[in-house]
Design a protein around this motif. Sequence first.
Motif, PDB file in Angstrom:
ATOM      1  N   ARG A 556     -41.102  30.512 -10.033  1.00 12.52           N
ATOM      2  CA  ARG A 556     -39.797  30.329  -9.391  1.00 12.52           C
ATOM      3  C   ARG A 556     -39.930  30.336  -7.870  1.00 12.52           C
ATOM      4  N   ALA A 557     -40.822  31.175  -7.336  1.00 15.67           N
ATOM      5  CA  ALA A 557     -41.023  31.215  -5.882  1.00 15.67           C
ATOM      6  C   ALA A 557     -41.558  29.881  -5.380  1.00 15.67           C
ATOM      7  N   LEU A 558     -42.487  29.282  -6.151  1.00 19.03           N
ATOM      8  CA  LEU A 558     -43.028  27.981  -5.767  1.00 19.03           C
ATOM      9  C   LEU A 558     -41.960  26.897  -5.874  1.00 19.03           C
ATOM     10  N   GLN A 559     -41.125  26.992  -6.920  1.00 18.14           N
ATOM     11  CA  GLN A 559     -40.074  25.986  -7.096  1.00 18.14           C
ATOM     12  C   GLN A 559     -39.039  26.082  -5.975  1.00 18.14           C
ATOM     13  N   GLU A 560     -38.685  27.307  -5.593  1.00 15.85           N
ATOM     14  CA  GLU A 560     -37.710  27.477  -4.521  1.00 15.85           C
ATOM     15  C   GLU A 560     -38.259  26.969  -3.192  1.00 15.85           C
ATOM     16  N   ARG A 561     -39.548  27.209  -2.946  1.00 13.63           N
ATOM     17  CA  ARG A 561     -40.164  26.700  -1.721  1.00 13.63           C
ATOM     18  C   ARG A 561     -40.137  25.176  -1.699  1.00 13.63           C
ATOM     19  N   GLU A 562     -40.405  24.568  -2.839  1.00 12.87           N
ATOM     20  CA  GLU A 562     -40.386  23.113  -2.940  1.00 12.87           C
ATOM     21  C   GLU A 562     -38.976  22.579  -2.674  1.00 12.87           C
ATOM     22  N   MET A 563     -37.968  23.260  -3.206  1.00 19.41           N
ATOM     23  CA  MET A 563     -36.584  22.820  -2.992  1.00 19.41           C
ATOM     24  C   MET A 563     -36.184  22.942  -1.520  1.00 19.41           C
ATOM     25  N   GLN A 564     -36.639  24.016  -0.872  1.00 16.75           N
ATOM     26  CA  GLN A 564     -36.339  24.178   0.547  1.00 16.75           C
ATOM     27  C   GLN A 564     -36.972  23.076   1.381  1.00 16.75           C
ATOM     28  N   GLU A 565     -38.203  22.718   1.034  1.00 21.63           N
ATOM     29  CA  GLU A 565     -38.878  21.639   1.750  1.00 21.63           C
ATOM     30  C   GLU A 565     -38.158  20.312   1.540  1.00 21.63           C
ATOM     31  N   ARG A 566     -37.635  20.099   0.324  1.00 24.34           N
ATOM     32  CA  ARG A 566     -36.856  18.889   0.051  1.00 24.34           C
ATOM     33  C   ARG A 566     -35.641  18.823   0.982  1.00 24.34           C
ATOM     34  N   GLU A 567     -34.928  19.978   1.076  1.00 24.49           N
ATOM     35  CA  GLU A 567     -33.713  20.013   1.893  1.00 24.49           C
ATOM     36  C   GLU A 567     -34.031  19.757   3.363  1.00 24.49           C
ATOM     37  N   MET A 568     -35.127  20.322   3.842  1.00 24.76           N
ATOM     38  CA  MET A 568     -35.517  20.124   5.239  1.00 24.76           C
ATOM     39  C   MET A 568     -35.849  18.656   5.508  1.00 24.76           C
ATOM     40  N   GLN A 569     -36.523  18.020   4.551  1.00 26.83           N
ATOM     41  CA  GLN A 569     -36.857  16.606   4.704  1.00 26.83           C
ATOM     42  C   GLN A 569     -35.603  15.752   4.699  1.00 26.83           C
ATOM     43  N   ALA A 570     -34.642  16.140   3.831  1.00 28.50           N
ATOM     44  CA  ALA A 570     -33.408  15.365   3.746  1.00 28.50           C
ATOM     45  C   ALA A 570     -32.579  15.470   5.021  1.00 28.50           C
ATOM     46  N   GLU A 571     -32.657  16.662   5.679  1.00 31.36           N
ATOM     47  CA  GLU A 571     -31.878  16.885   6.891  1.00 31.36           C
ATOM     48  C   GLU A 571     -32.571  16.358   8.146  1.00 31.36           C
ATOM     49  N   ALA A 572     -33.867  16.093   8.058  1.00 36.62           N
ATOM     50  CA  ALA A 572     -34.613  15.637   9.239  1.00 36.62           C
ATOM     51  C   ALA A 572     -34.111  14.261   9.673  1.00 36.62           C
ATOM     52  N   PRO A 573     -33.976  14.038  10.983  1.00 35.62           N
ATOM     53  CA  PRO A 573     -33.494  12.716  11.456  1.00 35.62           C
ATOM     54  C   PRO A 573     -34.500  11.627  11.131  1.00 35.62           C
ATOM     55  N   ARG A 574     -33.985  10.503  10.709  1.00 32.64           N
ATOM     56  CA  ARG A 574     -34.854   9.371  10.376  1.00 32.64           C
ATOM     57  C   ARG A 574     -35.275   8.650  11.660  1.00 32.64           C
ATOM     58  N   PRO A 575     -36.538   8.166  11.740  1.00 31.81           N
ATOM     59  CA  PRO A 575     -37.003   7.454  12.948  1.00 31.81           C
ATOM     60  C   PRO A 575     -36.307   6.110  13.091  1.00 31.81           C
TER      61      PRO A 575
END
Length: 575
Positions: A556-575
Amino acid sequence: MMPATSTNPPFRSPAWPPGLPATLHTPRTSLYYNVEAAARRYPDKAAIQYFGTAISYAQLQDEIERMAGYLQQGCGIQPGDRVLLFSQNCPQFIIAYYAILRAEGVVVPANPMWLEAELAHVVADSGAVAAFAGSELYQCLSPLHGPALRHVIVHDYAGMLRDDGGLPVPAWLREPAPALQAAPSGALPVAWESASAAGHRPLPHQAGFDTLCMLAYTSGTTGNPKGCMHTHGSMMTAAVGSQIWRSSTPESVVLAVAPMFHLLGMQNCMNSPIYLGATVVLMPRWDRALAADLIERYRVSVWGAPPAMMVDFFSQPGIAQRDLSSLAFLGGGGAAMPDAVANMLQERFGLPYVEAYGMTETASFLLSNPRNKPKRECLGIATFGVDARVIDPQTLAELPQGQTGEIVAHGGQVMQGYWRNPEANEASFVELDGKRFLRTGDLGFMDEEGYFFMRDRLKRMINASGFKVWPAEVENLLYGHPAIHEACVIAARDERRGETVKAVIALRPEARGTAEADPERIMAWCRERLAAYKVPRIVEFVEALPKSGTGKIQWRALQEREMQEREMQAEAPRP
């Protein structure tokens, strides 16, 4: 929730161990009575081996009586009062546990890895009024001492160590205990030795089979942890049944390294051996080299541990040269033992790994493989008096053999319910044929012989383009790869498939930097052995996988980390 219906009677496995009854007459006594009985039968026998220090059953009972007397007369503990037990494995853990029961209290075991916020929730939810704590843990507990906890008794792990027996005692265990300091409230903790030396004796023991004896808090997979209410009877049902099932005897010597705050360690390393009058060889923390020393020194015959611990132990350098001939039973649960590792244990050491299945909610022991006929990567069959079935998690209708659904169970070891949580109770129980069944949240199926097989947790399934992937299946395959030490499979975001399979892998030390450890080669290896939709599309290497205090890989800790990384990528500004 409307009761589900079933027309099928409980299934009796044709693989039932020969000579064992279908049901047991569980002793109608308290857990403490097991200490009293063992002390009368075997007063001079070692109940506990702590490095080179042996504690006899007569000594153990005397220590328990002293501490129970202090709880009643020094702390004012009344029947039903909750007492927190916050410690790593040590003789004082066992003494404190049974002292709480002897004093008619309710044990609230706490994970030594918990921090102040987690402790605060459990203390507030349980209403605990006193606590036992390891000396290094008191600082974390001290903000609660005074406002919530009226009394705290602190022990030192080396406090009962009289002789090291020539064994390598860990340096941390010998470190001087921190000086006892007042809590922020001004309350002062009491040293274990002072409480024991007070010389108090408890009132006559009144607790019985149906008396509440423990609130065991779950890991809190959704929201805050919930307290599982266990009586002396539900704990005794599991403790006694497991030993008869495994043919253990008073001459068994049990390696106790699984943490005792957790039901696996509590039942298999403490309550069950004490019921038998067997000997417990204590380890405060996991150390594979020390475990080998203790097995050799004390001729350990029984060892229950999760697969990750077994993998670590049998992969240590020089293990083939150690004398492990006393080992007669290896077992455990919490995760499936990878087939490749089970084969190694059987071929190199002649030791089958007997898998079983239980939960905090079932006092650990529920399903188990028969010793005479175990199946690989299998939870086992329903044990004494247990009615286990598979239902559709949505409709709650019972499913036929071979079809995957949610495992539900009825039996004497099932908890009374969650402490002061009617909503959780409503969601966790279902009625079938007039009986109350616990919904385990685990997906699996039953084969034609009554063996249950796990597919995965109900909420862990990966949905890849509509195809269901059970991570445990992929993990079990990965353990067969020659470069892989440990593996955990989680869901990763995929623009086309929605979700895809990601493998987080810890390599064997000798495989690091080799051609076998290439992600593409590992994925190609999987494609030769798995359906295409199950093959990991992403492979990530890590030094080590995160583990809980009980040795389980924390997916679950690994899955939550993966989900957080997904959210950060989604929020990152596109070039």
